[in-house]
Design a protein around this motif. Sequence first.
Motif, PDB file in Angstrom:
ATOM      1  N   GLY A  39      49.531 -38.255 -47.551  1.00  0.00           N
ATOM      2  CA  GLY A  39      48.947 -39.396 -46.867  1.00  0.00           C
ATOM      3  C   GLY A  39      50.006 -40.424 -46.492  1.00  0.00           C
ATOM      4  O   GLY A  39      51.168 -40.316 -46.903  1.00  0.00           O
ATOM      5  N   ALA A  40      49.598 -41.442 -45.741  1.00  0.00           N
ATOM      6  CA  ALA A  40      50.562 -42.423 -45.232  1.00  0.00           C
ATOM      7  C   ALA A  40      51.281 -43.157 -46.357  1.00  0.00           C
ATOM      8  O   ALA A  40      52.504 -43.342 -46.310  1.00  0.00           O
ATOM      9  CB  ALA A  40      49.836 -43.429 -44.327  1.00  0.00           C
ATOM     10  N   ASP A  41      50.546 -43.565 -47.397  1.00  0.00           N
ATOM     11  CA  ASP A  41      51.157 -44.338 -48.474  1.00  0.00           C
ATOM     12  C   ASP A  41      52.246 -43.544 -49.176  1.00  0.00           C
ATOM     13  O   ASP A  41      53.367 -44.031 -49.380  1.00  0.00           O
ATOM     14  CB  ASP A  41      50.091 -44.763 -49.497  1.00  0.00           C
ATOM     15  CG  ASP A  41      48.985 -45.601 -48.877  1.00  0.00           C
ATOM     16  OD1 ASP A  41      49.183 -46.091 -47.748  1.00  0.00           O
ATOM     17  OD2 ASP A  41      47.935 -45.769 -49.518  1.00  0.00           O
ATOM     18  N   SER A  42      51.921 -42.314 -49.546  1.00  0.00           N
ATOM     19  CA  SER A  42      52.890 -41.533 -50.322  1.00  0.00           C
ATOM     20  C   SER A  42      54.005 -40.953 -49.453  1.00  0.00           C
ATOM     21  O   SER A  42      55.132 -40.770 -49.921  1.00  0.00           O
ATOM     22  CB  SER A  42      52.186 -40.423 -51.116  1.00  0.00           C
ATOM     23  OG  SER A  42      51.462 -39.563 -50.263  1.00  0.00           O
ATOM     24  N   MET A  43      53.726 -40.682 -48.167  1.00  0.00           N
ATOM     25  CA  MET A  43      54.808 -40.211 -47.292  1.00  0.00           C
ATOM     26  C   MET A  43      55.799 -41.337 -47.019  1.00  0.00           C
ATOM     27  O   MET A  43      57.019 -41.109 -46.980  1.00  0.00           O
ATOM     28  CB  MET A  43      54.234 -39.685 -45.972  1.00  0.00           C
ATOM     29  CG  MET A  43      53.659 -38.270 -46.048  1.00  0.00           C
ATOM     30  SD  MET A  43      54.837 -37.022 -46.647  1.00  0.00           S
ATOM     31  CE  MET A  43      56.155 -37.139 -45.425  1.00  0.00           C
ATOM     32  N   ALA A  44      55.310 -42.552 -46.839  1.00  0.00           N
ATOM     33  CA  ALA A  44      56.208 -43.694 -46.675  1.00  0.00           C
ATOM     34  C   ALA A  44      57.058 -43.880 -47.923  1.00  0.00           C
ATOM     35  O   ALA A  44      58.255 -44.180 -47.846  1.00  0.00           O
ATOM     36  CB  ALA A  44      55.403 -44.956 -46.393  1.00  0.00           C
ATOM     37  N   LEU A  45      56.444 -43.683 -49.079  1.00  0.00           N
ATOM     38  CA  LEU A  45      57.154 -43.816 -50.347  1.00  0.00           C
ATOM     39  C   LEU A  45      58.214 -42.730 -50.490  1.00  0.00           C
ATOM     40  O   LEU A  45      59.346 -42.993 -50.911  1.00  0.00           O
ATOM     41  CB  LEU A  45      56.152 -43.744 -51.500  1.00  0.00           C
ATOM     42  CG  LEU A  45      56.682 -43.963 -52.909  1.00  0.00           C
ATOM     43  CD1 LEU A  45      57.374 -45.308 -53.043  1.00  0.00           C
ATOM     44  CD2 LEU A  45      55.525 -43.859 -53.920  1.00  0.00           C
ATOM     45  N   ALA A  46      57.862 -41.492 -50.131  1.00  0.00           N
ATOM     46  CA  ALA A  46      58.814 -40.388 -50.218  1.00  0.00           C
ATOM     47  C   ALA A  46      60.015 -40.638 -49.300  1.00  0.00           C
ATOM     48  O   ALA A  46      61.172 -40.401 -49.680  1.00  0.00           O
ATOM     49  CB  ALA A  46      58.127 -39.074 -49.844  1.00  0.00           C
ATOM     50  N   GLY A  88      60.277 -34.637 -55.618  1.00  0.00           N
ATOM     51  CA  GLY A  88      58.886 -34.902 -55.276  1.00  0.00           C
ATOM     52  C   GLY A  88      57.931 -33.878 -55.848  1.00  0.00           C
ATOM     53  O   GLY A  88      58.296 -32.712 -56.044  1.00  0.00           O
ATOM     54  N   ILE A  89      56.723 -34.325 -56.113  1.00  0.00           N
ATOM     55  CA  ILE A  89      55.651 -33.469 -56.625  1.00  0.00           C
ATOM     56  C   ILE A  89      54.409 -33.703 -55.780  1.00  0.00           C
ATOM     57  O   ILE A  89      54.045 -34.851 -55.506  1.00  0.00           O
ATOM     58  CB  ILE A  89      55.314 -33.793 -58.099  1.00  0.00           C
ATOM     59  CG1 ILE A  89      56.539 -33.613 -58.990  1.00  0.00           C
ATOM     60  CG2 ILE A  89      54.165 -32.925 -58.595  1.00  0.00           C
ATOM     61  CD1 ILE A  89      57.010 -32.191 -59.134  1.00  0.00           C
ATOM     62  N   THR A  90      53.758 -32.632 -55.349  1.00  0.00           N
ATOM     63  CA  THR A  90      52.455 -32.758 -54.706  1.00  0.00           C
ATOM     64  C   THR A  90      51.460 -31.931 -55.503  1.00  0.00           C
ATOM     65  O   THR A  90      51.791 -30.841 -55.990  1.00  0.00           O
ATOM     66  CB  THR A  90      52.495 -32.305 -53.229  1.00  0.00           C
ATOM     67  OG1 THR A  90      51.225 -32.588 -52.619  1.00  0.00           O
ATOM     68  CG2 THR A  90      52.790 -30.820 -53.094  1.00  0.00           C
ATOM     69  N   VAL A  91      50.264 -32.463 -55.689  1.00  0.00           N
ATOM     70  CA  VAL A  91      49.249 -31.828 -56.531  1.00  0.00           C
ATOM     71  C   VAL A  91      48.122 -31.297 -55.661  1.00  0.00           C
ATOM     72  O   VAL A  91      47.530 -32.049 -54.866  1.00  0.00           O
ATOM     73  CB  VAL A  91      48.694 -32.811 -57.573  1.00  0.00           C
ATOM     74  CG1 VAL A  91      47.607 -32.144 -58.417  1.00  0.00           C
ATOM     75  CG2 VAL A  91      49.817 -33.332 -58.473  1.00  0.00           C
ATOM     76  N   GLU A 125      52.749 -27.368 -47.212  1.00  0.00           N
ATOM     77  CA  GLU A 125      53.275 -28.116 -46.064  1.00  0.00           C
ATOM     78  C   GLU A 125      53.865 -29.461 -46.514  1.00  0.00           C
ATOM     79  O   GLU A 125      54.943 -29.860 -46.057  1.00  0.00           O
ATOM     80  CB  GLU A 125      52.157 -28.347 -45.053  1.00  0.00           C
ATOM     81  CG  GLU A 125      52.604 -29.085 -43.799  1.00  0.00           C
ATOM     82  CD  GLU A 125      51.458 -29.300 -42.821  1.00  0.00           C
ATOM     83  OE1 GLU A 125      51.610 -30.118 -41.892  1.00  0.00           O
ATOM     84  OE2 GLU A 125      50.399 -28.653 -42.995  1.00  0.00           O
ATOM     85  N   VAL A 126      53.175 -30.155 -47.408  1.00  0.00           N
ATOM     86  CA  VAL A 126      53.669 -31.442 -47.909  1.00  0.00           C
ATOM     87  C   VAL A 126      54.987 -31.244 -48.661  1.00  0.00           C
ATOM     88  O   VAL A 126      55.928 -32.036 -48.508  1.00  0.00           O
ATOM     89  CB  VAL A 126      52.612 -32.117 -48.812  1.00  0.00           C
ATOM     90  CG1 VAL A 126      53.201 -33.349 -49.499  1.00  0.00           C
ATOM     91  CG2 VAL A 126      51.392 -32.503 -47.997  1.00  0.00           C
ATOM     92  N   ALA A 127      55.056 -30.195 -49.460  1.00  0.00           N
ATOM     93  CA  ALA A 127      56.292 -29.906 -50.179  1.00  0.00           C
ATOM     94  C   ALA A 127      57.437 -29.663 -49.195  1.00  0.00           C
ATOM     95  O   ALA A 127      58.567 -30.118 -49.406  1.00  0.00           O
ATOM     96  CB  ALA A 127      56.101 -28.691 -51.084  1.00  0.00           C
ATOM     97  N   MET A 143      58.716 -32.982 -47.842  1.00  0.00           N
ATOM     98  CA  MET A 143      59.567 -33.693 -48.800  1.00  0.00           C
ATOM     99  C   MET A 143      60.956 -33.064 -48.865  1.00  0.00           C
ATOM    100  O   MET A 143      61.964 -33.777 -48.944  1.00  0.00           O
ATOM    101  CB  MET A 143      58.903 -33.713 -50.183  1.00  0.00           C
ATOM    102  CG  MET A 143      57.705 -34.634 -50.270  1.00  0.00           C
ATOM    103  SD  MET A 143      57.157 -34.912 -51.979  1.00  0.00           S
ATOM    104  CE  MET A 143      56.390 -33.324 -52.346  1.00  0.00           C
ATOM    105  N   THR A 144      61.003 -31.753 -48.810  1.00  0.00           N
ATOM    106  CA  THR A 144      62.302 -31.062 -48.804  1.00  0.00           C
ATOM    107  C   THR A 144      63.098 -31.453 -47.566  1.00  0.00           C
ATOM    108  O   THR A 144      64.308 -31.687 -47.630  1.00  0.00           O
ATOM    109  CB  THR A 144      62.096 -29.541 -48.852  1.00  0.00           C
ATOM    110  OG1 THR A 144      61.405 -29.197 -50.060  1.00  0.00           O
ATOM    111  CG2 THR A 144      63.424 -28.817 -48.814  1.00  0.00           C
ATOM    112  N   ALA A 145      62.408 -31.561 -46.426  1.00  0.00           N
ATOM    113  CA  ALA A 145      63.078 -31.943 -45.179  1.00  0.00           C
ATOM    114  C   ALA A 145      63.633 -33.363 -45.248  1.00  0.00           C
ATOM    115  O   ALA A 145      64.635 -33.677 -44.587  1.00  0.00           O
ATOM    116  CB  ALA A 145      62.097 -31.820 -44.014  1.00  0.00           C
ATOM    117  N   LEU A 146      63.020 -34.213 -46.073  1.00  0.00           N
ATOM    118  CA  LEU A 146      63.531 -35.578 -46.258  1.00  0.00           C
ATOM    119  C   LEU A 146      64.791 -35.599 -47.119  1.00  0.00           C
ATOM    120  O   LEU A 146      65.479 -36.620 -47.185  1.00  0.00           O
ATOM    121  CB  LEU A 146      62.455 -36.460 -46.904  1.00  0.00           C
ATOM    122  CG  LEU A 146      61.256 -36.837 -46.036  1.00  0.00           C
ATOM    123  CD1 LEU A 146      60.181 -37.522 -46.881  1.00  0.00           C
ATOM    124  CD2 LEU A 146      61.682 -37.757 -44.889  1.00  0.00           C
ATOM    125  N   GLY A 147      65.078 -34.486 -47.782  1.00  0.00           N
ATOM    126  CA  GLY A 147      66.256 -34.418 -48.636  1.00  0.00           C
ATOM    127  C   GLY A 147      65.956 -34.529 -50.115  1.00  0.00           C
ATOM    128  O   GLY A 147      66.877 -34.651 -50.937  1.00  0.00           O
TER     129      GLY A 147
END
Length: 339
Positions: free
Chosen positions: A47-54, A70-73, A87-89, A92-96
Amino acid sequence: MGPHPAVAAIRLAVRRVLHDVLTEHQTDPTTAPDAPQPLVLVACSGGADSMALASALAFEARKLPVRAGGITVDHGLQDGSDSRATEVAGRMTALGLTPVEAVTVTVGREGGPEAAARDARYAALDDAAARHGATAILLGHTRDDQAETVLLGLARGSGIRSLSGMAAVSGTSRRYRRPFLQLDRQTVRKACIAQELAVWDDPHNSDPAYTRSRLRHEGLPALEKALGKGVVEALARTAQLSRDDADALDTWAADAETAVRDEAGALECAKLFGLPPAVRRRVLRRAVIAEGAPAGSLFARHIEEVDRLITGWRGQGAINLPGRVEARRQGGRLVIRQG
């Protein structure tokens, strides 16, 4: 040209938390001189909140002696949730971020669907922290989430601790950190747009079957219409003031607990009666939890029933409490034990 104001705001919030984590890590006497850099994980739903945080964590960690992962549940509550977690994982990997992990959990039924999902999620995050040796886990709760939490606590009539909302730092060993509690949801969404971050809007967040969803889309807008803008900010301030008061009362209760016990450690009803009600109920709650009642299942009405054994004694029988714990008055003593 600097970053978008919303992006700058979320990065600053994360930077401050990372500095706190580093300071605590470096000043901890148990930290070995050759210990690896502390690992900070972000809990990310997509979601927007956690993607901004990541995104902010990945950016700030590159400038500090901190490892970031990062962890996604995957709660398994919606069709395709496993693919979405993968996909979320990947995002996060693409963010480094590394390590990155998608964890699948089984959600029970105790306490209702929202509480059960939350319990399963935190259990998975605790397990991931232990498995990876993480020092901290960042959560994307915003000021809006805080306001909703305060209103939910008010509706339950759960007392001042419930009104204190979510703490900026919580959990075992100060594990959970919430950098965005002073930022509104709109700022966080703007940061995602400015960075062109792909986000996923959980349909549960707009499903009226869920209490928090109804509060978000109906309750808070109605309050703002009736009372004017600023309701969210006022509720967030209420949370902080309530937390300060609750912390002070908890400290008082911890100190008072020893004084109301006899030489054998039993609670004396006469001494309990002499305490201010707010302190006495905290002493009772601590005692009931110590005997095995789950804190999350222990509500104000339970403690009120036990309190009546002190303040409204009419010869009533034992009070049955969560966790198969019972409380009874016997010979001027309050006896609490697991049956």
